[in-house]
Design an enzyme around this catalytic site. Structure first.
Site, mmCIF file in Angstrom:
data_model
loop_
_atom_site.group_PDB
_atom_site.id
_atom_site.type_symbol
_atom_site.label_atom_id
_atom_site.label_comp_id
_atom_site.label_asym_id
_atom_site.label_seq_id
_atom_site.Cartn_x
_atom_site.Cartn_y
_atom_site.Cartn_z
ATOM 1 N N ASP A 7 -2.414 3.738 0.337
ATOM 2 C CA ASP A 7 -2.971 3.280 1.605
ATOM 3 C C ASP A 7 -3.752 4.466 2.154
ATOM 4 O OD1 ASP A 7 -3.454 1.798 3.955
ATOM 5 O OD2 ASP A 7 -1.719 2.706 4.930
ATOM 6 N N GLU A 68 -6.120 0.463 -1.268
ATOM 7 C CA GLU A 68 -6.633 -0.470 -0.275
ATOM 8 C C GLU A 68 -8.133 -0.263 -0.114
ATOM 9 O OE1 GLU A 68 -4.496 -1.875 3.418
ATOM 10 O OE2 GLU A 68 -6.029 -0.588 4.306
ATOM 11 N N ASP A 141 2.480 3.628 6.966
ATOM 12 C CA ASP A 141 1.565 3.968 5.871
ATOM 13 C C ASP A 141 2.285 3.881 4.522
ATOM 14 O OD1 ASP A 141 -0.741 5.207 7.630
ATOM 15 O OD2 ASP A 141 1.134 6.119 8.289
#
Length: 178
Positions: A7, A68, A141
């Site tokens: 992420d 991501e 996160d």
């Protein structure tokens, strides 16, 4: 399949490692949050992230990396930092010779919760349940990185098989034209 999920973020970059196969519950291997000081020089922050991701790839030996995909945000400074961190994550996987797949936030949310509109609390709750953890991974996160890795195990395996089948069909077709 062992997957390292990222992420991306410049100040906080979530990293999660899971093992699993499509259609089955995944197993937690590890999770981390790589942090950098916003007052440091950008080049040093990116270098720190690059080195740490390389260490984690070497330590955990994933078979693939899921990152991501950066999406548009109203804050240009935030999206630039996220995009730079994302590029470092993609590069870490590529440098290790691993396949790297990017997923939009809504793809991950849909895979994990069934809704592309899920919020961070729902993602964290589902990751905790799916990995059968005693406590939610923190900060968010880390949970998001684990969600990316789970999403890739469940969807990426199918994607990889489809891509391999398409490549094989194309090779057969090219072979027939000689």
């Amino acid at each position: 399949m062992r997957v390292l999920g990222v992420d991306p973020g410049l100040t906080r970059c979530g990293v999660g490692v899971v093992e699993g196969v499509p259609g089955r519950p995944c197993t937690l291997v590890a999770y981390y949050v790589v942090q950098s000081d916003p007052s440091e020089d950008l080049a040093l922050r990116l270098l720190h992230l690059d080195r740490r991701l390389a260490e984690l790839v070497a330590e955990h030996q994933p078979e693939s990396v899921a990152v991501e995909r950066v999406f548009s945000q109203h804050n240009v400074r935030t999206v630039m930092g996220t995009a730079q961190a994302s590029a470092v994550a993609v590069l870490a996987g590529a440098r290790a010779g691993l396949p790297v797949t990017t997923y939009t936030p809504s793809e991950v949310k849909a895979a994990i919760t069934g809704s592309g509109q899920a919020d961070k609390a729902q993602i964290t709750s589902m990751v905790t349940r799916l990995l059968r953890l005693d406590a939610p991974p923190k900060p968010a996160d880390a949970a998001d990185a684990l969600a990316l890795a789970i999403c890739h195990v469940w969807r990426g395996g199918t994607r990889s098989k489809l891509a391999a089948a398409a490549q094989a069909a194309a090779a057969r077709q090219r072979g027939g034209r000689k």
